[in-house]
Scaffold this motif. Structure first.
Motif, mmCIF file in Angstrom:
data_model
loop_
_atom_site.group_PDB
_atom_site.id
_atom_site.type_symbol
_atom_site.label_atom_id
_atom_site.label_comp_id
_atom_site.label_asym_id
_atom_site.label_seq_id
_atom_site.Cartn_x
_atom_site.Cartn_y
_atom_site.Cartn_z
ATOM 1 N N LEU A 458 52.016 71.658 40.181
ATOM 2 C CA LEU A 458 52.170 70.487 41.049
ATOM 3 C C LEU A 458 53.645 70.165 41.244
ATOM 4 C CD1 LEU A 458 49.433 67.891 40.015
ATOM 5 C CD2 LEU A 458 49.470 69.407 41.990
ATOM 6 N N ARG A 511 47.383 63.502 48.180
ATOM 7 C CA ARG A 511 48.069 62.306 47.712
ATOM 8 C C ARG A 511 47.838 62.140 46.219
ATOM 9 N NH1 ARG A 511 50.362 59.829 51.686
ATOM 10 N NH2 ARG A 511 50.930 58.090 50.344
ATOM 11 N N HIS A 512 48.879 61.676 45.533
ATOM 12 C CA HIS A 512 48.831 61.614 44.069
ATOM 13 C C HIS A 512 49.718 60.475 43.587
ATOM 14 C CE1 HIS A 512 48.807 62.998 39.911
ATOM 15 N NE2 HIS A 512 50.133 63.061 39.922
ATOM 16 N N SER A 513 49.206 59.710 42.631
ATOM 17 C CA SER A 513 50.005 58.675 41.967
ATOM 18 C C SER A 513 50.506 59.257 40.659
ATOM 19 C CB SER A 513 49.157 57.422 41.715
ATOM 20 O OG SER A 513 48.775 56.823 42.933
ATOM 21 N N CYS A 514 51.803 59.511 40.612
ATOM 22 C CA CYS A 514 52.406 60.201 39.472
ATOM 23 C C CYS A 514 52.812 59.212 38.394
ATOM 24 C CB CYS A 514 53.617 61.005 39.947
ATOM 25 S SG CYS A 514 54.387 62.000 38.653
ATOM 26 N N SER A 519 54.276 57.545 44.304
ATOM 27 C CA SER A 519 52.974 57.830 44.899
ATOM 28 C C SER A 519 53.206 58.439 46.269
ATOM 29 C CB SER A 519 52.148 56.546 45.042
ATOM 30 O OG SER A 519 51.831 56.010 43.771
#
Length: 640
Positions: A458, A511-514, A519
């Motif tokens: 990722l 979409r990803h909230s890290c 985000s």
């Protein structure tokens, strides 16, 4: 300085484009339109108005672009300026409405300079003048190509506008000589330098944001991302029209981000056919500047990638915040082992980036040895290392064997993926607290990066720099989360432009909230798109082969396919730090992939098939002489 609302315009006045925020690149495109008109339409009333007022020298796009780059600390990064020493940013915003004075018909130059730089800063402008019609002519000429620009209105001399910012623009010093074209060039350069003066800087608000990285600033302004991308796309496409290749494609007009999908895809074969050294078709004709790199050509013919000086500077400005995000900090001592050979860019780019950061760097290149590592750790307290896994891991293991107490705090890598077992070895054996990847390519520099909270494959994406798309084989956009081929549009590389370039890699974006607090879109990088291994009427993926070999703790995997005289073969070669039993590896792979079968050799009516495994020690697979990479899939069949 206090902003005020834009004064109302009469119904007869020309209407402006949609409301801001505005981007200085749109002003540059408007000025470029005027510059062309000065050459092509010298007798038109609008052009005569500029010539008669003696302000035509101000409409030189290249000089103005360099001036705005100085004014904003990077026109392509606007509205932020990343700081190299602190990983903070300065944010720019318009002051609101600017009032300029046009005192006499023969003294228009100061007010025109004020208009251009105020518009570049996103400010609305009021000109107090006795010749509103002349200013209407100037405005119509600038607005003719239709790029978004702030408002302009005229007012009577002496009229007051409470809350607006009155700017006194001093005249440029006179240029001696006979008013020749060379004198005009000197005047334009003086205007460029004038962009850093106090009055020009007063056209913008500058806010220092301590503790705010470029990525966080952009994420906080995510609602403006589409507008920023649209502005960068407009600028890129209009610049691309200068090249013979794109100039002959009748590119559509870009007004919004969604227009990206209306632009043609650039395939590798087209890029090779129209790039240097074969062709100048992708060259914009600018004066020589900057750096020229060479593709690694790991799987094809080398080509040469030209970065103008502005392109190169943009790449470095964007890369330094990425290096901070990877884990570098002021005071780190970095061993740079990235490869550099025959113009290959890894060493050149990284050295330029690191030299501008508050870190100490030891650039040893691809010739790094265990002795280099140990000397630098012992003598200079080096705590970080940067390199490609295929070259770096054998060296680190040799250094560890020679000095068991060796510790490296940060390992940053690029060029190819790193096996999870190798990452764990770095943590367990060297005490690495940071093991992070950066995705980059000579063609367009950084594509994505890992923060301390990301693992596996990722990566955060760099949409303000390299805009990524995922498409199917026909080039149709795929929904978030679906695997497809990657297209890259380099928004800040204007010489040798890359628009929707099919880079030959596959992945998926979602979409990803890290955990780092960001985000947004992230890329799961899945390797080369040529990683499909087809033989004996069956298919398997290179990435799947690598995944199945993880329990064997291999560092590199190479698959070679060959066909000769009705005999087709697949040879899988591995590299590992510990000795492996080829028979055990072969049996494992045969049990997992039907293509490889359960027998070493079998015959059909058409073809004899053979599968073998070779297990090599670390560093024993051949590295490419330019890029230093290990080629993952080699297909030696005719026509492959």
């Amino acid at each position: 300085m206090t902003a005020t609302t834009t004064p109302s315009r009469s119904a007869a006045e020309p209407q402006t484009a949609a409301a801001g925020p505005y981007h200085p690149t749109d002003l540059l495109l408007a000025v470029e339109h005027v510059e062309r008109a000065l050459t092509r339409e010298p007798g038109s009333p609008a052009v005569r108005a500029l010539l008669d007022a003696g302000v035509d020298f101000l409409f030189r796009t290249e000089e103005l672009a360099e001036g705005l780059d100085e004014l904003f600390g990077g026109v392509s990064q606007y509205p932020w300026r990343p700081l190299t020493d602190s990983d903070d940013v300065i944010a720019f915003s318009p002051v609101g409405t600017v009032v300029l004075d046009d005192p006499a018909p023969d003294a228009a130059e100061p007010a025109v300079r004020g208009l251009l730089l105020a518009w570049a800063s996103g400010d609305d402008v009021i000109v107090r003048t006795a010749r509103p019609r002349w200013w209407r002519t100037v405005e119509e000429l600038l607005r003719a190509p239709g790029f978004p620009l702030p408002a302009l209105r005229t007012a009577r001399r002496g009229e007051s506008f409470p809350g607006a910012v009155v700017v006194d623009v001093p005249p440029l010093p006179a240029v001696g000589g006979d008013n020749s074209s060379s004198d005009a060039a000197v005047e334009a350069r003086r205007f460029r330098l004038d962009c850093t003066s106090g009055w020009a800087q007063g056209l913008s608000r500058r806010e220092y944001l301590p503790g705010t990285t470029l990525a966080r600033a952009r994420a906080a302004a995510a609602d403006g991302l589409d507008g920023r991308v649209a502005a960068r796309l407009r600028y890129l496409v209009e610049r691309a029209r200068r090249t013979p290749y794109y100039g002959g494609l009748d590119l559509p007009r870009v007004t919004e981000r969604a227009d990206l999908q209306r632009l043609p895809i650039l395939n590798k074969s087209d890029l090779e056919r129209h790039s240097l050294p074969t062709s100048h078709d992708l060259s914009g004709g600018d004066r020589p500047s900057g750096e020229v790199l060479r593709s690694g050509a790991t799987a094809g013919t080398p080509r040469y990638i030209v970065y103008s000086r502005a392109d190169w500077t943009n790449m470095i400005r964007e890369a330094i915040p990425v290096l901070y995000a990877l884990g570098l900090r002021p005071g780190d001592r970095v061993i740079n082992t990235l490869f550099g050979g025959e113009l290959y860019g890894g060493l050149v780019t990284s050295q330029n980036e690191l030299s501008r950061m508050p870190v100490e760097t030891y650039t040893v290149g691809g010739s790094a040895s265990a002795d280099h590592i140990l000397m630098l750790v012992r003598s200079f307290d080096a705590n970080a290392v940067l390199g490609m896994p295929a070259l770096l891991l054998p060296v680190l293991r040799a250094a560890k064997a020679a000095f068991p107490e060796l510790r490296i705090e940060k390992v940053l890598y690029g060029g190819s993926p790193m096996m999870e077992t190798d990452k764990q070895w770095l943590r367990d054996e060297l005490g690495a607290k940071v093991v992070a990847s950066i995705l980059a390519a000579n063609d367009g520099a950084q594509l994505g990066y890992q923060c301390s909270e990301m693992s596996g494959t990722l990566h955060h994406v760099c949409d303000d720099y390299n805009l990524l798309e995922v498409v199917d084989e026909q080039g149709r956009p795929l929904p978030d989360g679906e695997v497809g081929e990657l297209l890259v549009t380099s928004l800040q590389k204007l010489e040798g432009p890359l628009i929707r370039y099919r880079i030959g890699d596959i992945g998926r974006i979602f979409r990803h909230s890290c955990g780092c607090g960001l985000s947004g879109r992230v890329l799961e990088y899945l390797g080369r798109s040529d990683g499909q291994i087809k033989a004996h009427a069956q298919t398997m993926l290179y990435a799947d082969v690598v995944a199945e070999l993880a329990p064997f703790e291999v560092s590199q995997v190479q698959v070679e396919i060959a066909s000769r005289d009705r005999h087709e073969s697949i040879v899988i070669r591995t590299e590992s730090a510990r000795p492996l039993d080829p028979a055990a590896v072969k049996a494992h792979l045969e049990s997992k992939f039907s293509l490889l079968g359960s027998r070493q050799e079998f015959e059909t009516d058409e073809l004899l098939f053979h599968f073998a495994v070779e297990c090599l020690g670390e560093g024993e697979l051949p590295r490419h002489p330019v890029s230093g990479k290990v080629r993952g899939v080699i297909d030696r069949r005719v026509g492959a």
